[in-house]
Design a protein around this motif. Structure first.
Motif, short mmCIF file in Angstrom:
data_model
loop_
_atom_site.label_atom_id
_atom_site.label_comp_id
_atom_site.label_asym_id
_atom_site.label_seq_id
_atom_site.Cartn_x
_atom_site.Cartn_y
_atom_site.Cartn_z
N ARG A 275 34.12 31.61 38.93
CA ARG A 275 33.65 32.31 40.13
C ARG A 275 33.94 33.80 39.98
NH1 ARG A 275 33.60 29.32 45.16
NH2 ARG A 275 32.28 30.59 46.47
N THR A 276 32.96 34.61 40.32
CA THR A 276 33.14 36.05 40.16
C THR A 276 34.28 36.58 41.02
OG1 THR A 276 31.36 36.44 41.77
CG2 THR A 276 30.77 36.53 39.43
N THR A 277 34.37 36.13 42.28
CA THR A 277 35.42 36.67 43.16
C THR A 277 36.81 36.19 42.76
OG1 THR A 277 34.99 34.90 44.76
CG2 THR A 277 33.90 37.03 45.14
N ALA A 278 36.91 35.15 41.95
CA ALA A 278 38.20 34.68 41.46
C ALA A 278 38.58 35.38 40.15
CB ALA A 278 38.18 33.17 41.25
N GLY A 279 37.63 36.13 39.59
CA GLY A 279 37.89 36.81 38.33
C GLY A 279 37.76 35.92 37.11
N THR A 280 37.24 34.72 37.28
CA THR A 280 37.09 33.79 36.16
C THR A 280 35.69 33.80 35.57
OG1 THR A 280 36.66 32.00 37.72
CG2 THR A 280 38.94 32.28 36.95
N LEU A 281 34.78 34.54 36.21
CA LEU A 281 33.41 34.68 35.74
C LEU A 281 33.01 36.14 35.85
CD1 LEU A 281 30.61 33.53 34.89
CD2 LEU A 281 30.15 33.18 37.34
N GLY A 282 32.58 36.70 34.75
CA GLY A 282 32.06 38.06 34.74
C GLY A 282 30.56 38.02 34.55
#
Length: 171
Positions: free
Chosen positions: A55-62
Motif C-alpha cells: 500500500r502506498t500510504t503504508a510505504g510498502t508500495l512505491g
C-alpha cells in the motif's frame, strides 16, 4: 537484504484488445492526477481485495509515472501468506505481469476503420494494481530482486568482521 518486486503495472502507447470488442491504449500522463490527488493505492494478487501485498500510504508500495508507464516497487511481507505467494510466484517466473483496477475519467475514441475501435485512456482514478499471470496488457512486467538496503547490511557485516579480526577471533 530486502526482497523486492518491481516492474511496470502499465505501459503507455501500447495497444491491447479488450474482450474482443475494442482496442485500448493508455496515454502518457493518465495516472498523474490520481497519483498526486489520491495517493492511497494498494497492490493485490489477482485483483483479490483479500490479498493485499502493499500500500502506498503504508510505504510498502512505491508508484511513479515515467515516460514508459506506471512503474512500481513493492516491499512484500514474507511473513504473510500473500507476501510469500507474491515472492514465490514472481521469483519463479510463474507470475510476470500486472494489471490495474481503475475508473476512467477521460477517454477518446477513434474509429478503427477495418479494425476494432480504439479507446485511448487519458485520465483514470487508480484504485489498485495487481500481480497476475494473465495481464490484459502483455507488456507489463514484474520481477523479483534482493535489494541491499543501500549496502547497510554489508557495512554492518564488514564492521563486525573487522572487530572480530581485531580481537583475534576467526571470521
Amino acid at each position: 537484504m530486502a526482497e523486492r518486486i518491481s516492474g511496470y503495472a502499465a505501459r503507455f502507447n501500447s495497444e491491447t484488445t479488450i474482450a474482443g470488442e475494442f482496442r485500448e491504449m493508455l496515454a502518457p500522463g493518465c495516472f498523474a492526477r490520481t497519483l498526486r490527488d489520491h495517493p492511497d493505492v494498494v497492490m493485490l494478487l489477482d485483483h483479490d481485495s483479500g490479498r493485499v501485498v502493499g500500500r502506498t500510504t503504508a510505504g510498502t508500495l512505491g508508484l511513479r509515472e515515467d515516460s514508459t508507464g506506471l512503474w512500481f516497487d513493492l516491499d512484500p511481507d514474507p511473513t504473510t501468506p500473500s507476501g510469500q505467494e507474491a515472492i514465490g510466484t514472481v521469483r519463479r517466473g510463474d507470475v510476470r505481469g500486472c494489471s490495474f483496477g481503475f475508473r476512467v475519467r477521460s477517454e477518446e475514441w477513434q474509429d478503427g476503420g477495418n479494425r476494432l475501435p480504439l479507446r485511448i485512456i487519458k485520465d483514470v482514478d487508480l484504485a489498485e494494481i495487481t500481480l497476475t499471470g494473465f495481464p490484459a496488457y502483455a507488456d507489463t512486467s514484474a520481477s523479483f530482486r534482493v535489494a541491499s538496503n543501500n549496502g547497510a547490511a554489508e557495512r554492518v557485516k564488514a564492521k563486525a568482521e573487522a572487530a572480530m579480526k581485531a580481537r583475534g577471533l576467526p571470521v
